[in-house]
Design a protein around this motif. Structure first.
Motif, mmCIF file in Angstrom:
data_model
loop_
_atom_site.group_PDB
_atom_site.id
_atom_site.type_symbol
_atom_site.label_atom_id
_atom_site.label_comp_id
_atom_site.label_asym_id
_atom_site.label_seq_id
_atom_site.Cartn_x
_atom_site.Cartn_y
_atom_site.Cartn_z
ATOM 1 N N VAL A 111 40.114 47.575 45.246
ATOM 2 C CA VAL A 111 39.059 48.792 44.638
ATOM 3 C C VAL A 111 38.094 49.242 44.060
ATOM 4 C CG1 VAL A 111 41.079 49.961 47.003
ATOM 5 C CG2 VAL A 111 40.288 50.560 44.250
ATOM 6 N N GLY A 112 38.105 48.834 43.170
ATOM 7 C CA GLY A 112 37.062 48.970 42.089
ATOM 8 C C GLY A 112 36.434 47.968 41.103
ATOM 9 N N ASN A 113 37.203 46.737 41.341
ATOM 10 C CA ASN A 113 35.581 45.621 41.117
ATOM 11 C C ASN A 113 34.416 45.622 40.750
ATOM 12 O OD1 ASN A 113 35.481 43.728 43.635
ATOM 13 N ND2 ASN A 113 37.483 44.390 44.358
ATOM 14 N N LYS A 114 34.052 45.867 42.127
ATOM 15 C CA LYS A 114 32.394 46.382 41.990
ATOM 16 C C LYS A 114 32.036 46.780 40.580
ATOM 17 C CE LYS A 114 28.404 46.169 45.047
ATOM 18 N NZ LYS A 114 28.225 46.593 46.773
ATOM 19 N N PHE A 115 32.454 48.623 41.090
ATOM 20 C CA PHE A 115 32.029 49.071 40.095
ATOM 21 C C PHE A 115 31.863 49.199 38.620
ATOM 22 C CE2 PHE A 115 33.320 52.241 36.809
ATOM 23 C CZ PHE A 115 32.333 53.575 37.015
ATOM 24 N N ILE A 116 33.298 48.234 38.420
ATOM 25 C CA ILE A 116 33.629 47.590 37.113
ATOM 26 C C ILE A 116 32.467 46.697 36.464
ATOM 27 C CG2 ILE A 116 35.534 46.377 35.526
ATOM 28 C CD1 ILE A 116 37.913 48.065 37.114
ATOM 29 N N ALA B 142 30.222 36.623 40.937
ATOM 30 C CA ALA B 142 32.143 37.218 40.411
ATOM 31 C C ALA B 142 32.770 37.025 41.971
ATOM 32 C CB ALA B 142 31.585 38.021 39.399
ATOM 33 N N SER B 143 32.298 37.921 42.553
ATOM 34 C CA SER B 143 33.067 38.119 43.692
ATOM 35 C C SER B 143 33.507 36.423 44.577
ATOM 36 C CB SER B 143 32.032 38.517 45.077
ATOM 37 O OG SER B 143 30.958 37.560 45.348
ATOM 38 N N GLN B 144 33.223 35.353 44.553
ATOM 39 C CA GLN B 144 33.922 34.505 45.098
ATOM 40 C C GLN B 144 34.944 33.998 44.441
ATOM 41 O OE1 GLN B 144 31.005 30.894 44.755
ATOM 42 N NE2 GLN B 144 29.267 32.483 45.080
ATOM 43 N N PHE B 145 35.710 34.792 42.735
ATOM 44 C CA PHE B 145 36.892 34.743 42.145
ATOM 45 C C PHE B 145 37.614 35.685 41.733
ATOM 46 C CE2 PHE B 145 33.391 31.452 40.794
ATOM 47 C CZ PHE B 145 33.925 29.969 41.714
ATOM 48 N N MET B 146 37.336 36.615 42.867
ATOM 49 C CA MET B 146 38.260 37.935 42.746
ATOM 50 C C MET B 146 39.130 38.086 43.113
ATOM 51 S SD MET B 146 37.391 40.930 41.057
ATOM 52 C CE MET B 146 35.738 40.618 41.179
ATOM 53 N N VAL B 147 39.686 37.148 44.182
ATOM 54 C CA VAL B 147 41.105 37.152 44.645
ATOM 55 C C VAL B 147 42.024 36.911 43.405
ATOM 56 C CG1 VAL B 147 40.737 34.783 45.241
ATOM 57 C CG2 VAL B 147 42.898 36.209 46.391
ATOM 58 N N TRP B 148 41.932 36.257 42.240
ATOM 59 C CA TRP B 148 42.282 36.119 41.156
ATOM 60 C C TRP B 148 42.572 36.831 40.572
ATOM 61 C CZ3 TRP B 148 44.962 31.616 42.197
ATOM 62 C CH2 TRP B 148 44.312 30.682 42.783
ATOM 63 N N LEU C 144 52.505 46.938 40.849
ATOM 64 C CA LEU C 144 51.015 47.682 41.632
ATOM 65 C C LEU C 144 49.899 48.692 41.930
ATOM 66 C CD1 LEU C 144 54.822 48.287 43.115
ATOM 67 C CD2 LEU C 144 52.754 46.464 43.861
ATOM 68 N N VAL C 145 49.687 49.117 40.813
ATOM 69 C CA VAL C 145 49.024 50.492 40.616
ATOM 70 C C VAL C 145 47.197 49.696 40.063
ATOM 71 C CG1 VAL C 145 48.107 51.603 38.675
ATOM 72 C CG2 VAL C 145 50.170 52.395 39.770
ATOM 73 N N PHE C 146 47.705 48.229 39.150
ATOM 74 C CA PHE C 146 46.274 47.803 38.421
ATOM 75 C C PHE C 146 46.332 46.645 39.689
ATOM 76 C CE2 PHE C 146 47.415 49.228 34.748
ATOM 77 C CZ PHE C 146 46.283 49.764 33.914
ATOM 78 N N SER C 147 46.990 46.095 40.659
ATOM 79 C CA SER C 147 46.512 45.291 42.143
ATOM 80 C C SER C 147 45.643 46.173 42.997
ATOM 81 C CB SER C 147 47.143 44.638 41.780
ATOM 82 O OG SER C 147 47.774 43.803 41.465
ATOM 83 N N PHE C 148 45.985 47.390 43.091
ATOM 84 C CA PHE C 148 45.064 47.836 43.825
ATOM 85 C C PHE C 148 44.195 48.991 42.923
ATOM 86 C CE2 PHE C 148 43.958 52.596 44.707
ATOM 87 C CZ PHE C 148 44.039 51.984 46.685
ATOM 88 N N LEU C 149 44.398 48.922 41.657
ATOM 89 C CA LEU C 149 42.882 49.501 40.713
ATOM 90 C C LEU C 149 41.690 48.660 40.926
ATOM 91 C CD1 LEU C 149 43.847 51.722 38.049
ATOM 92 C CD2 LEU C 149 42.988 52.593 40.347
ATOM 93 N N PHE C 150 41.285 47.061 40.591
ATOM 94 C CA PHE C 150 41.450 45.844 40.810
ATOM 95 C C PHE C 150 40.831 45.789 42.097
ATOM 96 C CE2 PHE C 150 43.909 43.903 36.773
ATOM 97 C CZ PHE C 150 43.145 45.497 36.200
#
Length: 433
Positions: free
Chosen positions: A325-330, A344-350, A317-323
């Motif tokens: 809110v923070g995927n653009k930064f990473i 990459a943003s097109q496949f971020m749901v996975w 649960l913690v990591f799904s939340f971090l991914f």
């Protein structure tokens, strides 16, 4: 029980997280050069060594399970014998890898598709990093033994030191000596030998007394060797399925385009980061499950399993939340190429779903390895590969394109956990009959 889990899990997490962090650093070093082919070259080179080395990861897994059980039984002589067998086998295998490096390279690059420029750089990477084989496989055996002895701290020390060497030398070779992907390969070679030397020093420092139990006849005991190879052959097949899936994923990415290869190479870092993090709890499960089997404590084993899944759900649960809110930064840390981020943003749901889908497979792996339930682990992996991963990709690739690769990967990981859940009652009855 939570205290026992965390006592082993925290050092394992620290040592494990340094591995994907190093992968992120390598990717960042290549991602900020003037071409995306360097990302693809390191990605292809890395997946080739995953194929080679992960196939022999039974040297860690099997060693960990057997050692933990002997430790739980209080059989010090057998703990020494297990280490001796594992180091002997790792030395023989690494010698064969180096001797056969030319045909291995030929076969490997026949199996993986990429542009000529990417392949040329990946071959250079391969020819350098192959010389780290003795240190890499020796560390598998040594770290597995440390973990079985309930000593995750030594695993942490060797991993951190090796990865510091990797970071420092890769940075020097890439930015000061302008060696690009070859510099990353040399950094890895130096780091692996630093790690094995550190591990051997720690072994001599704390466990020298076990030399008093040396017995060459016991080390080469035929029944013990048969059992070692029986369990490890099952683990080899299980690991081969993992290798096959990840190699297929990278190969198909490369066959689409260098651009998609670079995008998927960046996004897979999210999965690897979470995997190595939660694997800290799986490794704690290995050590404690094996120990409780050796002690014949079914009650503690049951409690261990329940607590590990509580931790697994929480981390997911913690990591799904971090991914989320923070995927653009990473992604921004990994590359400054705008086109890569847009794709990459097109496949971020996975990426966001990854922790929730995959956590159970890692927790179950740790428990199964600890009690050496290798047959059941092997069968669950074969089922996930043949019944879920392969059909889903081949039936959907024409419709979904790169999304089909990600869907197949997620079904594979979900299936592993599902099949192991179904087989667990059988594993329980066999381990504590």
């Amino acid at each position: 029980m939570n205290r026992k889990i965390l006592h082993l899990a925290i050092p394992n997490i620290i040592s494990n997280v340094t591995i994907p962090l190093l992968g992120l650093v390598d990717m960042a070093l290549m991602g900020h050069l003037d071409s995306e082919v360097y990302i693809g070259a390191v990605s292809l080179g890395t997946v080739l060594f995953n194929f080679i080395y992960w196939g022999f990861s039974f040297l860690r897994m099997g060693t960990s399970g057997f050692t933990a059980q002997s430790y739980g039984e209080g059989n010090q002589a057998e703990t020494f014998n297990i280490l001796a067998r594992a180091l002997m086998i790792s030395t023989l295998i690494s010698a064969l890898i180096i001797l056969l490096q030319v045909p291995i390279e030929w076969i490997a690059f026949k199996a993986i598709n990429g542009s000529k420029e990417v392949e040329g750089l990946a071959r250079e990477y391969f020819r350098i990093r192959i010389w780290a084989a003795p240190a890499t496989l020796g560390l598998y055996a040594l770290n597995g033994w440390f973990l079985g002895m309930q000593n995750a701290r030594y695993v942490m020390v060797t991993s951190i030191l090796a990865n510091i060497f990797n970071l420092v030398f890769s940075f020097i070779f890439v930015y000061f000596l302008h060696m690009n992907s070859a510099g990353v390969a040399w950094g890895t070679v130096i780091a692996q030998y630093a790690g094995i030397l550190t591990g051997l020093f720690l072994l001599q420092k704390k466990y020298k007394y076990l030399l008093n139990f040396r017995d060459r006849k016991a080390i080469f005991d035929l029944d013990a060797m048969k059992n070692f190879f029986r369990v490890n052959s099952d683990i080899f097949i299980r690991t081969f399925c993992v290798i096959l899936v990840f190699t297929f994923f990278t190969s198909k990415s490369a066959s689409i385009s260098d651009h998609i290869l670079a995008v998927n190479s960046i996004l897979i870092q999210f999965l690897l980061f979470f995997a190595f993090f939660i694997d800290g709890f799986a490794l704690a499960g290995e050590a404690l499950a094996g120990k409780y089997k050796g002690e014949r404590r079914r009650d503690l084993f049951t409690e261990l399993t329940r607590r590990l899944f509580v931790w697994g759900i929480g981390l997911a649960l913690v990591f799904s939340f971090l991914f989320l809110v923070g995927n653009k930064f990473i992604i921004g840390l990994l590359t400054n190429q705008e086109g890569l981020y847009e794709t990459a943003s097109q496949f971020m749901v996975w990426v966001i779903l990854t922790p929730l889908i995959t956590f159970s497979s890692f927790i179950w792996d740790g428990i199964y390895i600890g009690v050496t339930a290798s047959k059941e682990m092997r069968n669950s992996m074969l089922a996930a590969t043949l019944l879920l991963f392969a059909p889903s990709f081949y039936f959907l690739q024409a419709i979904l394109g790169n999304h089909a690769l990600w869907l197949a990967m997620m079904l594979f990981m979900l299936g592993r956990g599902l099949f192991q859940t179904i087989l667990f009652p059988k594993v329980m009855s066999k381990s504590f009959k």
